[in-house]
Design a protein around this motif. Structure first.
Motif, short mmCIF file in Angstrom:
data_model
loop_
_atom_site.label_atom_id
_atom_site.label_comp_id
_atom_site.label_asym_id
_atom_site.label_seq_id
_atom_site.Cartn_x
_atom_site.Cartn_y
_atom_site.Cartn_z
N ASP B 39 0.41 -1.45 -0.30
CA ASP B 39 0.19 0.04 -0.27
C ASP B 39 0.84 1.00 -0.25
O ASP B 39 0.22 2.23 0.04
CB ASP B 39 -0.64 0.02 1.07
CG ASP B 39 -0.40 -0.05 2.77
OD1 ASP B 39 1.02 -0.09 2.33
OD2 ASP B 39 -0.77 -0.07 3.75
N ASN B 43 -1.24 5.23 -0.26
CA ASN B 43 -1.08 5.94 0.97
C ASN B 43 0.07 6.88 0.95
O ASN B 43 -0.89 8.09 0.89
CB ASN B 43 -0.10 5.12 1.99
CG ASN B 43 -0.91 4.30 2.10
OD1 ASN B 43 -2.33 4.02 2.01
ND2 ASN B 43 -0.38 3.20 3.14
N VAL B 76 1.04 13.53 8.12
CA VAL B 76 0.14 12.68 8.65
C VAL B 76 -1.04 12.46 8.83
O VAL B 76 -1.65 10.64 9.63
CB VAL B 76 0.86 13.64 10.20
CG1 VAL B 76 0.68 12.80 11.50
CG2 VAL B 76 2.36 13.57 10.27
N SER B 77 -2.06 13.13 8.62
CA SER B 77 -3.56 13.43 8.64
C SER B 77 -4.26 11.89 7.62
O SER B 77 -4.75 11.68 7.83
CB SER B 77 -3.85 14.32 8.71
OG SER B 77 -3.78 15.66 9.54
N VAL B 79 -1.75 10.33 5.83
CA VAL B 79 -1.01 8.21 4.95
C VAL B 79 -1.13 7.31 5.21
O VAL B 79 -1.81 6.02 4.94
CB VAL B 79 0.19 9.18 4.67
CG1 VAL B 79 1.12 7.71 4.30
CG2 VAL B 79 0.59 9.94 3.53
N GLY B 80 -1.65 7.69 6.90
CA GLY B 80 -1.58 6.20 7.68
C GLY B 80 -0.76 5.33 7.58
O GLY B 80 0.69 5.46 7.03
N GLY B 81 -0.62 4.36 8.37
CA GLY B 81 0.89 3.31 8.18
C GLY B 81 2.35 4.15 8.87
O GLY B 81 1.90 5.36 9.86
N ALA B 82 3.78 3.51 8.69
CA ALA B 82 4.76 4.29 8.50
C ALA B 82 4.49 5.33 8.12
O ALA B 82 5.38 6.28 9.08
CB ALA B 82 5.77 3.19 8.94
N PRO B 85 3.73 9.04 9.97
CA PRO B 85 4.37 9.46 10.67
C PRO B 85 5.63 10.09 9.76
O PRO B 85 5.92 11.07 10.12
CB PRO B 85 4.49 9.28 11.76
CG PRO B 85 2.95 7.80 11.25
CD PRO B 85 2.85 7.78 9.96
N LEU B 86 6.28 9.22 9.67
CA LEU B 86 8.16 9.49 9.08
C LEU B 86 8.03 10.66 7.77
O LEU B 86 8.52 11.60 8.24
CB LEU B 86 8.58 8.09 8.23
CG LEU B 86 8.32 6.55 9.46
CD1 LEU B 86 9.23 5.79 9.01
CD2 LEU B 86 9.79 7.32 10.52
#
Lengths: 333, 226
Positions: B39, B43, B76-77, B79-82, B85-86
């Motif tokens: 994904d 994402n 951040v709002s 994309v989700g997953g890791a 945040p990265l």
């Protein structure tokens, strides 16, 4: 793929509509994909929220209600929710007593909950504690990986910590109880088939008719090894022995034994497996204090099972037995 | 001011990155299918599409700091997953590092990218050789600083950063994953290029495409800068 869908991209949103329709005692925020206990926040009570990718139902939304969670954030299929959701849920369940975040140890979940906790601290001043579940013994080399995954223990922890919060205990006490549940629980799973993510339309991995994936994760992650299919009693031993050896559980210990379905396995097979699991556990001189059998942390339509053993004290058992009223777990009320 | 980057050029960088992500969505997802959960492209494209929409509707982004903060918060709002945040932290830290300026000079751009790298490390705990986006981003930041320290132009330094990022991306193929969902594959992760490092290389490619400015003799009139 044969599934009950309208549009594969709408599965999560439409399932939330169904949850709202079936459970008027819950409040569903469809824009933010959050399921709330209808009467949250409860004055003086520590709030407990969890969340994760969708596809593991009834976890977590099925565990929202008196005696368990105050809110659950639903992510996209197998994808962590975003910090905005956890921040929103945290604000809405805080009564001033603080909020516990229950997080399964997956890279995305941990980072998104971390950011939510940072935002909660800087924007709202809500006191947040986090507990990360990591009970999957299938991940052997946790030093060189993202670490052990959070699986079956998450269900037991949400029930036990939920009972502690319902009794009016402080955030520090509830968090300590949650930590002790995670520290004393171990799990391992096996897949007989892959799951199929609706948007993908085909199985996540291929598994032969005569094969099983031992140590599989709840998103179809590969396990310890792929082995030939075996009789149930042999599969039970392949799951229970690594669990017993890992904690380790010892003669005279008392446990809660949890045989979980991964979504595509009928209850009759889970009870057959429970019989095999119980026989092995008792054979080790371990007493089974309580049991839970059913599909509570799933991987869509994956056929398979996971076994969780939780070493319990009188206090943990009393919290387990305390009343709970949620869509998926309900007793004593 | 030969070696500086205006807010407008930074916006063009972000939009160019969004186009590259959209063009490579299926490729990024295919890379992720081999060692993750298929994904990453979906994402990232959802996130960058939201970023472009936010830039389109923003009336006037006054400073590099405000621009990067908006990009980071949107990622951040959405994309989700890791990756949320990265990549979100990457831009948020760049924004913080920019400080209160209207135009970034070369040193400011280098400091912003260094801060972005440190933010990614703080968030993801990755180290060299873990087979993550760090393995493309870290050599790129090193190369950018080295080129500027040696007296090179900003445009040349960004090209050096892009080249180092591409090498770093390519090097992830032989690595054994130690972070994220790919780490559960152990030896089976070897032989597959990391999708996060691939997205970082696209970000650097976008920068190399828009930052060639008037001081870069080799790119001539390509930048279209007044």
């Amino acid at each position: 793929m044969k599934k009950f869908v309208n549009d594969p991209n709408d599965v999560v949103a439409e399932a939330l509509l169904g949850i709202a329709a079936a459970h008027p005692e819950l409040r569903v925020d469809h824009a933010n994909k959050i399921i709330y206990r209808g009467d949250a926040p409860r004055p003086g009570k520590v709030g407990i929220i969890s969340g994760g990718g969708s596809g593991h139902e009834p976890m977590h939304g099925g565990f929202v209600g008196p005696g368990m969670l105050d809110a659950a954030c639903a992510g996209e299929m197998f994808t962590s929710p975003v910090p905005d959701q956890m921040l929103e849920a945290t604000k809405h369940v805080d009564s001033g007593a603080g909020v516990l975040h229950v997080v399964k140890n997956y890279t995305g979940d941990v980072m998104n909950f971390d950011m939510a906790a940072e935002l909660a601290a800087s924007e709202t001043g809500v006191n947040v504690r986090s507990v990360i579940t990591n009970d999957d013994v299938a991940v052997e080399d946790s030093t060189w990986t993202a670490g052990r995954r959070g699986v079956g223990v998450t269900v037991l922890l949400e029930k036990i910590a939920g009972a502690a919060a319902e009794q009016g205990r402080s955030l520090a006490e509830v968090a300590d109880i949650a930590d002790s549940v995670n520290a004393n629980g171990r799990s391992m799973g096996v897949a007989l088939t892959s799951c199929t993510v609706p948007a993908a339309g085909k199985p996540t991995f291929d598994l032969g008719e005569d094969e099983m994936e031992l140590g599989v994760g709840i998103h179809g992650e590969p396990g310890r090894r792929r082995v030939p299919l075996a009789p149930a009693k042999e599969i039970a031993a392949l799951l229970v022995e690594p669990i017993v050896a890992d904690l380790p559980f010892a003669r005279g210990d008392r446990v809660l034994a949890f045989v979980n379905g991964l979504g595509g396995t009928p209850l009759i097979e889970l009870y057959l497996m429970y019989n095999e699991v119980a026989r092995i556990v008792i054979g080790h001189g371990i007493e089974i204090g309580r049991s839970l059998v059913g599909s509570y942390i799933t991987s869509l339509d994956m056929a398979g099972t996971s076994v969780t053993l939780l070493k319990v004290t009188d206090e943990l058992l009393a919290l387990w037995d305390a009343p709970v009223r949620t869509a998926a777990l309900r007793w004593g009320v | 001011m030969p070696d500086s980057i205006s807010c407008e050029v930074l916006q063009r960088w972000i939009r160019a990155f969004a186009r590259l992500v959209a063009d490579n969505e299926e490729y990024l997802t295919r890379l992720d299918a081999s060692i993750g959960d298929a994904d990453h492209g979906t994402n990232m494209n959802r996130g960058m599409t939201a970023v472009v929409a936010a830039l389109d509707s923003a009336e006037n982004v006054a400073s590099p700091a405000a621009l990067f903060k908006q990009v980071g918060m949107t990622l951040v709002s959405t994309v989700g997953g890791a990756s949320g945040p990265l990549f979100g932290t990457l831009f948020l830290r760049m924004g913080t590092a920019c400080g209160d300026v209207e135009v970034l000079d070369a040193g400011g751009f280098a400091r912003a990218l260094r801060a972005a790298l440190e933010g990614v490390v703080a968030r993801g705990k990755a180290e060299t050789g873990d087979k993550t986006m760090y393995d493309a981003l870290a050599p790129a930041v090193d190369a950018l600083e080295a080129a500027l320290d040696a007296g090179g132009s900003l445009a040349a330094a960004v090209r050096a950063a892009h080249a180092a990022g591409v090498s770093g991306r390519d090097a992830t193929t032989a690595m054994l994953a130690r972070k994220g969902r790919a780490s559960y594959l152990g030896e089976r992760s070897v032989g597959h290029q990391d999708p996060g490092a691939t997205s970082v290389a696209l970000l650097l490619q976008a920068a190399a495409g828009v930052i060639p400015a008037r001081s870069d003799s080799s790119s001539g009139s390509a930048s279209g800068q007044p």
